[in-house]
Enzyme design. Structure first.
Site, PDB file in Angstrom:
ATOM      1  N   HIS A  20      12.842  -2.356   2.061  1.00 21.95           N
ATOM      2  CA  HIS A  20      12.197  -1.125   2.538  1.00 21.95           C
ATOM      3  C   HIS A  20      13.035   0.063   2.091  1.00 21.95           C
ATOM      4  O   HIS A  20      14.267   0.018   2.190  1.00 21.95           O
ATOM      5  CB  HIS A  20      12.093  -1.107   4.068  1.00 21.95           C
ATOM      6  CG  HIS A  20      11.215  -2.170   4.606  1.00 21.95           C
ATOM      7  ND1 HIS A  20       9.837  -2.083   4.572  1.00 21.95           N
ATOM      8  CD2 HIS A  20      11.510  -3.366   5.175  1.00 21.95           C
ATOM      9  CE1 HIS A  20       9.332  -3.175   5.108  1.00 21.95           C
ATOM     10  NE2 HIS A  20      10.315  -3.980   5.471  1.00 21.95           N
TER      11      HIS A  20
ATOM     12  N   ARG B 222      12.488   4.396  12.862  1.00 18.13           N
ATOM     13  CA  ARG B 222      11.298   5.249  12.747  1.00 18.13           C
ATOM     14  C   ARG B 222      10.371   5.065  13.937  1.00 18.13           C
ATOM     15  O   ARG B 222      10.809   4.746  15.034  1.00 18.13           O
ATOM     16  CB  ARG B 222      10.617   4.969  11.405  1.00 18.13           C
ATOM     17  CG  ARG B 222      11.564   5.329  10.252  1.00 18.13           C
ATOM     18  CD  ARG B 222      10.946   5.341   8.901  1.00 18.13           C
ATOM     19  NE  ARG B 222       9.773   6.165   8.839  1.00 18.13           N
ATOM     20  CZ  ARG B 222       8.817   5.984   7.939  1.00 18.13           C
ATOM     21  NH1 ARG B 222       8.919   5.032   7.041  1.00 18.13           N
ATOM     22  NH2 ARG B 222       7.775   6.764   7.920  1.00 18.13           N
TER      23      ARG B 222
ATOM     24  N   ASN C  32       8.214  -5.483  -0.935  1.00 18.98           N
ATOM     25  CA  ASN C  32       8.087  -4.305  -0.088  1.00 18.98           C
ATOM     26  C   ASN C  32       6.611  -4.270   0.297  1.00 18.98           C
ATOM     27  O   ASN C  32       5.779  -3.783  -0.455  1.00 18.98           O
ATOM     28  CB  ASN C  32       8.501  -3.023  -0.804  1.00 18.98           C
ATOM     29  CG  ASN C  32       8.432  -1.810   0.109  1.00 18.98           C
ATOM     30  OD1 ASN C  32       7.792  -1.833   1.156  1.00 18.98           O
ATOM     31  ND2 ASN C  32       9.075  -0.731  -0.310  1.00 18.98           N
TER      32      ASN C  32
ATOM     33  N   ALA D 146       3.072  -0.827   4.717  1.00 22.77           N
ATOM     34  CA  ALA D 146       2.480  -0.880   6.058  1.00 22.77           C
ATOM     35  C   ALA D 146       2.044  -2.294   6.450  1.00 22.77           C
ATOM     36  O   ALA D 146       1.984  -2.604   7.646  1.00 22.77           O
ATOM     37  CB  ALA D 146       1.299   0.075   6.144  1.00 22.77           C
TER      38      ALA D 146
ATOM     39  N   PRO E 153       0.794  -1.228   0.000  1.00 26.49           N
ATOM     40  CA  PRO E 153       0.000   0.000   0.000  1.00 26.49           C
ATOM     41  C   PRO E 153       0.828   1.280   0.000  1.00 26.49           C
ATOM     42  O   PRO E 153       1.879   1.362   0.620  1.00 26.49           O
ATOM     43  CB  PRO E 153      -0.834  -0.109   1.283  1.00 26.49           C
ATOM     44  CG  PRO E 153      -0.093  -1.065   2.143  1.00 26.49           C
ATOM     45  CD  PRO E 153       0.590  -2.015   1.216  1.00 26.49           C
ATOM     46  N   ASN E 154       0.307   2.234  -0.733  1.00 26.69           N
ATOM     47  CA  ASN E 154       0.825   3.600  -0.847  1.00 26.69           C
ATOM     48  C   ASN E 154       2.121   3.718  -1.639  1.00 26.69           C
ATOM     49  O   ASN E 154       2.591   4.829  -1.866  1.00 26.69           O
ATOM     50  CB  ASN E 154       0.979   4.256   0.531  1.00 26.69           C
ATOM     51  CG  ASN E 154      -0.353   4.393   1.224  1.00 26.69           C
ATOM     52  OD1 ASN E 154      -1.308   4.889   0.652  1.00 26.69           O
ATOM     53  ND2 ASN E 154      -0.428   3.910   2.450  1.00 26.69           N
TER      54      ASN E 154
ATOM     55  N   GLU F 226      13.028  -9.174   1.531  1.00 25.67           N
ATOM     56  CA  GLU F 226      12.236  -8.038   2.021  1.00 25.67           C
ATOM     57  C   GLU F 226      13.029  -6.766   1.743  1.00 25.67           C
ATOM     58  O   GLU F 226      14.231  -6.703   2.004  1.00 25.67           O
ATOM     59  CB  GLU F 226      12.017  -8.213   3.520  1.00 25.67           C
ATOM     60  CG  GLU F 226      11.283  -7.078   4.183  1.00 25.67           C
ATOM     61  CD  GLU F 226      11.220  -7.238   5.690  1.00 25.67           C
ATOM     62  OE1 GLU F 226      10.335  -6.632   6.281  1.00 25.67           O
ATOM     63  OE2 GLU F 226      12.060  -7.964   6.280  1.00 25.67           O
TER      64      GLU F 226
ATOM     65  N   TYR G  93      10.979   8.799   1.623  1.00 22.73           N
ATOM     66  CA  TYR G  93      10.930   7.740   0.621  1.00 22.73           C
ATOM     67  C   TYR G  93      11.656   8.073  -0.680  1.00 22.73           C
ATOM     68  O   TYR G  93      11.763   7.215  -1.552  1.00 22.73           O
ATOM     69  CB  TYR G  93       9.473   7.373   0.327  1.00 22.73           C
ATOM     70  CG  TYR G  93       8.741   6.898   1.558  1.00 22.73           C
ATOM     71  CD1 TYR G  93       9.072   5.683   2.153  1.00 22.73           C
ATOM     72  CD2 TYR G  93       7.750   7.664   2.155  1.00 22.73           C
ATOM     73  CE1 TYR G  93       8.422   5.241   3.294  1.00 22.73           C
ATOM     74  CE2 TYR G  93       7.090   7.234   3.291  1.00 22.73           C
ATOM     75  CZ  TYR G  93       7.432   6.022   3.853  1.00 22.73           C
ATOM     76  OH  TYR G  93       6.791   5.592   4.993  1.00 22.73           O
TER      77      TYR G  93
ATOM     78  N   ARG H 278       4.869  11.233  -2.178  1.00 25.24           N
ATOM     79  CA  ARG H 278       4.553  11.011  -0.761  1.00 25.24           C
ATOM     80  C   ARG H 278       5.831  11.085   0.080  1.00 25.24           C
ATOM     81  O   ARG H 278       6.737  10.270  -0.068  1.00 25.24           O
ATOM     82  CB  ARG H 278       3.901   9.645  -0.562  1.00 25.24           C
ATOM     83  CG  ARG H 278       3.628   9.329   0.891  1.00 25.24           C
ATOM     84  CD  ARG H 278       3.058   7.924   1.063  1.00 25.24           C
ATOM     85  NE  ARG H 278       2.971   7.596   2.472  1.00 25.24           N
ATOM     86  CZ  ARG H 278       3.397   6.475   3.011  1.00 25.24           C
ATOM     87  NH1 ARG H 278       3.907   5.537   2.248  1.00 25.24           N
ATOM     88  NH2 ARG H 278       3.290   6.266   4.294  1.00 25.24           N
TER      89      ARG H 278
END
Length: 143
Positions: A99, A106, A73, A76, A11-12, A97, A24, A19
């Site tokens: 990111h 964070r 990735n 969330a 998502p996103n 994985e 990012y 964003r």
């Protein structure tokens, strides 16, 4: 034999480039996809993005059947999805994985990670370049 790599984005991630670019980066998902194609012209790369948890689960299952490796990735869903976790546990191919940021540096809620226990390895905090690092790892693992 051609290596087939699935690259799944949660998502996103369709908002990359606009964003929170301070977190990012300014690269779009298409920029990342094009760099991956250029970096591995002999590989088949299936590059997908969804905002839907169920769709992501379906694609993980498809990757397990059709691909040599999976780069994920989960966005969330990394921190919330037992469904993605369970799909990955059933996955019989290497899972990397990735990111863009470093979740460990964070917010506290990002400390929960349902993906890492199922992954062969994790690449985090290197921005868009992390995808190329993951691609290199996937190609090496499946050579």
């Amino acid at each position: 034999m051609t290596q087939h790599i699935f690259v799944l984005n949660g998502p996103n991630l369709n908002l990359l480039g606009t964003r929170e670019p301070e977190i990012y980066g300014k690269d779009t998902l298409d920029d990342i996809h094009q760099r991956m194609i250029s970096a591995a012209p002999d590989a088949e790369i299936t590059f997908l993005q969804t905002n839907s948890e169920g769709q992501l689960v379906d694609w993980v299952q498809q990757a397990s059947r059709e691909a040599s490796a999976l780069i994920l990735n989960a966005g969330a869903y990394t921190h919330t999805s037992i469904a993605v976790h369970d799909a990955l546990r059933a996955c019989k191919i290497p899972v990397i994985e990735v990111h863009l940021s470093n979740p460990a540096a964070r917010e506290a809620f990002r400390e929960t990670n349902y993906i890492s226990p199922c992954a062969s390895g994790t690449i985090a905090g290197f921005g868009a370049h992390g995808y190329l690092m993951a691609l290199d790892a996937a190609l090496q693992m499946t050579a």
